[in-house]
Design a protein around this motif. Structure first.
Motif, mmCIF file in Angstrom:
data_model
loop_
_atom_site.group_PDB
_atom_site.id
_atom_site.type_symbol
_atom_site.label_atom_id
_atom_site.label_comp_id
_atom_site.label_asym_id
_atom_site.label_seq_id
_atom_site.Cartn_x
_atom_site.Cartn_y
_atom_site.Cartn_z
ATOM 1 N N LEU A 44 0.832 -1.186 0.024
ATOM 2 C CA LEU A 44 0.047 0.247 -0.009
ATOM 3 C C LEU A 44 0.990 1.305 0.074
ATOM 4 C CD1 LEU A 44 -2.258 -2.052 0.937
ATOM 5 C CD2 LEU A 44 -3.102 -0.368 2.309
ATOM 6 N N GLU A 45 1.780 1.362 0.871
ATOM 7 C CA GLU A 45 2.871 2.504 0.900
ATOM 8 C C GLU A 45 3.481 2.614 -0.333
ATOM 9 O OE1 GLU A 45 5.309 1.922 4.273
ATOM 10 O OE2 GLU A 45 3.631 1.487 5.595
ATOM 11 N N THR A 46 4.096 1.487 -1.018
ATOM 12 C CA THR A 46 4.646 1.532 -2.194
ATOM 13 C C THR A 46 3.706 2.161 -3.319
ATOM 14 O OG1 THR A 46 6.000 -0.297 -1.635
ATOM 15 C CG2 THR A 46 5.848 0.481 -3.991
ATOM 16 N N ALA A 47 2.512 1.858 -3.318
ATOM 17 C CA ALA A 47 1.719 2.244 -4.166
ATOM 18 C C ALA A 47 1.560 3.880 -4.017
ATOM 19 C CB ALA A 47 0.626 1.383 -4.381
ATOM 20 N N GLY A 48 1.232 4.276 -2.822
ATOM 21 C CA GLY A 48 1.141 5.693 -2.561
ATOM 22 C C GLY A 48 2.246 6.654 -3.065
ATOM 23 N N ASN A 49 3.451 5.917 -2.590
ATOM 24 C CA ASN A 49 4.635 6.579 -3.024
ATOM 25 C C ASN A 49 4.706 7.035 -4.310
ATOM 26 O OD1 ASN A 49 5.134 7.056 -0.215
ATOM 27 N ND2 ASN A 49 6.439 5.141 -0.284
ATOM 28 N N ALA A 50 4.544 5.769 -5.124
ATOM 29 C CA ALA A 50 4.676 5.987 -6.593
ATOM 30 C C ALA A 50 3.632 6.447 -7.487
ATOM 31 C CB ALA A 50 4.869 4.254 -7.185
ATOM 32 N N GLY A 51 2.579 7.050 -6.683
ATOM 33 C CA GLY A 51 1.371 7.590 -7.490
ATOM 34 C C GLY A 51 0.468 6.390 -8.095
ATOM 35 N N MET A 52 0.486 5.339 -7.633
ATOM 36 C CA MET A 52 -0.434 4.201 -8.300
ATOM 37 C C MET A 52 -1.700 3.813 -7.637
ATOM 38 S SD MET A 52 2.794 1.473 -9.088
ATOM 39 C CE MET A 52 4.143 1.752 -10.147
ATOM 40 N N LYS A 53 -2.489 3.170 -8.127
ATOM 41 C CA LYS A 53 -3.515 2.680 -7.476
ATOM 42 C C LYS A 53 -3.070 1.241 -6.629
ATOM 43 C CE LYS A 53 -5.916 2.741 -11.263
ATOM 44 N NZ LYS A 53 -5.085 3.555 -12.135
ATOM 45 N N CYS A 54 -3.882 0.972 -5.804
ATOM 46 C CA CYS A 54 -3.526 -0.437 -5.134
ATOM 47 C C CYS A 54 -4.674 -1.226 -4.503
ATOM 48 C CB CYS A 54 -3.060 0.155 -3.807
ATOM 49 S SG CYS A 54 -2.206 -1.271 -2.632
ATOM 50 N N ILE A 55 -4.545 -2.423 -5.090
ATOM 51 C CA ILE A 55 -5.578 -3.483 -4.606
ATOM 52 C C ILE A 55 -4.825 -4.747 -3.329
ATOM 53 C CG2 ILE A 55 -7.014 -5.472 -5.236
ATOM 54 C CD1 ILE A 55 -7.313 -4.146 -7.963
ATOM 55 N N ALA A 56 -5.470 -4.540 -2.121
ATOM 56 C CA ALA A 56 -4.903 -5.602 -1.354
ATOM 57 C C ALA A 56 -5.716 -6.740 -1.203
ATOM 58 C CB ALA A 56 -5.040 -4.637 0.154
ATOM 59 N N VAL A 57 -4.979 -7.887 -1.180
ATOM 60 C CA VAL A 57 -5.665 -9.393 -1.038
ATOM 61 C C VAL A 57 -5.401 -9.572 0.338
ATOM 62 C CG1 VAL A 57 -5.127 -9.428 -3.388
ATOM 63 C CG2 VAL A 57 -3.295 -10.494 -1.775
ATOM 64 N N THR A 58 -6.463 -10.394 0.860
ATOM 65 C CA THR A 58 -6.275 -10.891 2.381
ATOM 66 C C THR A 58 -5.777 -12.263 2.598
ATOM 67 O OG1 THR A 58 -8.689 -11.486 2.334
ATOM 68 C CG2 THR A 58 -8.296 -9.180 2.624
ATOM 69 N N TRP A 59 -5.492 -12.943 1.416
ATOM 70 C CA TRP A 59 -4.856 -14.279 1.844
ATOM 71 C C TRP A 59 -3.446 -14.422 1.956
ATOM 72 C CZ3 TRP A 59 -7.413 -12.995 -3.132
ATOM 73 C CH2 TRP A 59 -6.597 -12.511 -4.274
ATOM 74 N N GLY A 60 -2.880 -13.229 1.933
ATOM 75 C CA GLY A 60 -1.171 -13.281 2.187
ATOM 76 C C GLY A 60 -0.902 -13.109 3.561
ATOM 77 N N TYR A 61 0.211 -12.204 3.897
ATOM 78 C CA TYR A 61 0.577 -12.234 5.192
ATOM 79 C C TYR A 61 0.281 -11.049 6.257
ATOM 80 C CZ TYR A 61 3.549 -15.717 2.607
ATOM 81 O OH TYR A 61 4.005 -16.679 1.979
ATOM 82 N N HIS A 62 -0.547 -10.156 5.710
ATOM 83 C CA HIS A 62 -1.270 -9.083 6.623
ATOM 84 C C HIS A 62 -2.726 -9.218 6.953
ATOM 85 C CE1 HIS A 62 2.261 -6.058 6.658
ATOM 86 N NE2 HIS A 62 2.682 -7.156 7.012
ATOM 87 N N ASP A 63 -3.051 -9.021 7.914
ATOM 88 C CA ASP A 63 -4.780 -9.271 8.146
ATOM 89 C C ASP A 63 -5.411 -8.079 7.501
ATOM 90 O OD1 ASP A 63 -4.024 -11.624 9.734
ATOM 91 O OD2 ASP A 63 -3.833 -10.298 11.523
ATOM 92 N N ARG A 64 -6.677 -8.373 7.371
ATOM 93 C CA ARG A 64 -7.647 -7.417 6.710
ATOM 94 C C ARG A 64 -7.558 -6.028 7.335
ATOM 95 N NH1 ARG A 64 -12.495 -5.489 4.438
ATOM 96 N NH2 ARG A 64 -13.177 -6.570 2.624
ATOM 97 N N GLU A 65 -7.538 -5.985 8.380
ATOM 98 C CA GLU A 65 -7.729 -4.628 8.827
ATOM 99 C C GLU A 65 -6.568 -3.615 8.863
ATOM 100 O OE1 GLU A 65 -6.667 -7.579 12.477
ATOM 101 O OE2 GLU A 65 -8.017 -7.379 10.670
ATOM 102 N N ARG A 66 -5.302 -4.195 8.704
ATOM 103 C CA ARG A 66 -4.259 -3.376 8.312
ATOM 104 C C ARG A 66 -4.149 -3.019 6.889
ATOM 105 N NH1 ARG A 66 1.253 -6.724 10.024
ATOM 106 N NH2 ARG A 66 1.772 -4.773 9.626
ATOM 107 N N LEU A 67 -5.131 -3.416 5.985
ATOM 108 C CA LEU A 67 -5.138 -3.265 4.416
ATOM 109 C C LEU A 67 -6.107 -2.261 4.094
ATOM 110 C CD1 LEU A 67 -4.500 -6.965 3.432
ATOM 111 C CD2 LEU A 67 -2.778 -5.301 3.731
ATOM 112 N N LEU A 68 -7.159 -1.713 5.018
ATOM 113 C CA LEU A 68 -7.996 -1.106 4.657
ATOM 114 C C LEU A 68 -7.932 0.706 4.109
ATOM 115 C CD1 LEU A 68 -10.224 -1.558 7.771
ATOM 116 C CD2 LEU A 68 -10.274 -2.739 5.566
#
Length: 212
Positions: free
Chosen positions: A172-196
């Motif tokens: 999420l931070e990378t996308a914001g720093n680069a000026g990109m849109k971001c989609i977060a997926v919840t099946w990986g290594y960070h829980d959903r509430e951290r990706l909002l």
């Protein structure tokens, strides 16, 4: 639809937890240090091998021992990663569909570049991705935007025309720093509430396919 989709690797395209945990624990065992279950290792992943080892070690460990663990982990993982790394169910089919469309596909990982390309080449069909970029000398880790911007340049797209898809706050931070849109997926290594903070948070590959 974005002109380019840039995917994180671990926790987004591939489930590498078993392989990472196995190599980490073998490195720790070599020096008689406490081991960790996969649920704990899941929380250590995302900032490169050195931070993985640092999070796994007890407080007060010397820098010298930390470097030994990092080296032992890297050596073991280089030999054994394939035994504990698989594509998430549905991901190969999604990539196949996307590769037939107008958007270009890329991988951007904090994993060393050699590992990143090796994993992609072994698990996914040839020519699925136009660009595959892992961490290399002189390239800062995510969330620094340099790697993401390098991928956009190689794809021939502006950052605002790209979407970064990942499983961590670092993505999420990378996308914001680069000026990109971001989609977060919840099946990986960070829980959903951290990706909002992402534009979209998806809980299944089917849901991701519907967005893309």
């Amino acid at each position: 639809m974005s002109r380019a989709y840039i995917f994180d690797l671990d926790g987004t395209l591939v489930n590498s937890l078993a392989g990472i945990a196995g190599s980490l624990n073998r490195a720790l065992a070599r020096y008689d240090l406490p081991l960790h279950g996969e649920s704990a290792v899941r929380g250590f992943i995302g900032d490169g091998a050195r931070m993985l080892a640092q999070r796994a070690l007890p407080p007060g460990v010397s820098d010298g021992l930390l470097e030994k663990i990092v080296t032992a982990f890297a050596e073991d993982y280089g030999r054994t990663w394939a035994d504990g790394t698989v594509a998430y169910p549905g991901i190969p089919e999604l990539l196949d569909q996307l590769s037939k469309g107008a958007s270009r596909l890329a991988v951007l990982s904090n994993k060393p570049h050699g590992f990143t390309t090796e994993i992609v080449e072994k698990i996914f069909p040839e020519n699925t991705f136009t660009v595959v970029l892992g961490n290399r000398e002189g390239l800062p880790h995510k969330p620094d935007p340099q790697g993401a911007l390098e991928v956009c340049h190689a794809l021939g797209v502006y950052p605002e025309d790209a979407t970064l898809i990942g499983d961590s706050t670092m993505d999420l931070e990378t996308a914001g720093n680069a000026g990109m849109k971001c989609i977060a997926v919840t099946w990986g290594y960070h829980d959903r509430e951290r990706l909002l903070g992402a534009e979209h948070v998806v809980d299944s590959v089917e849901e991701l396919a519907g967005l893309l």
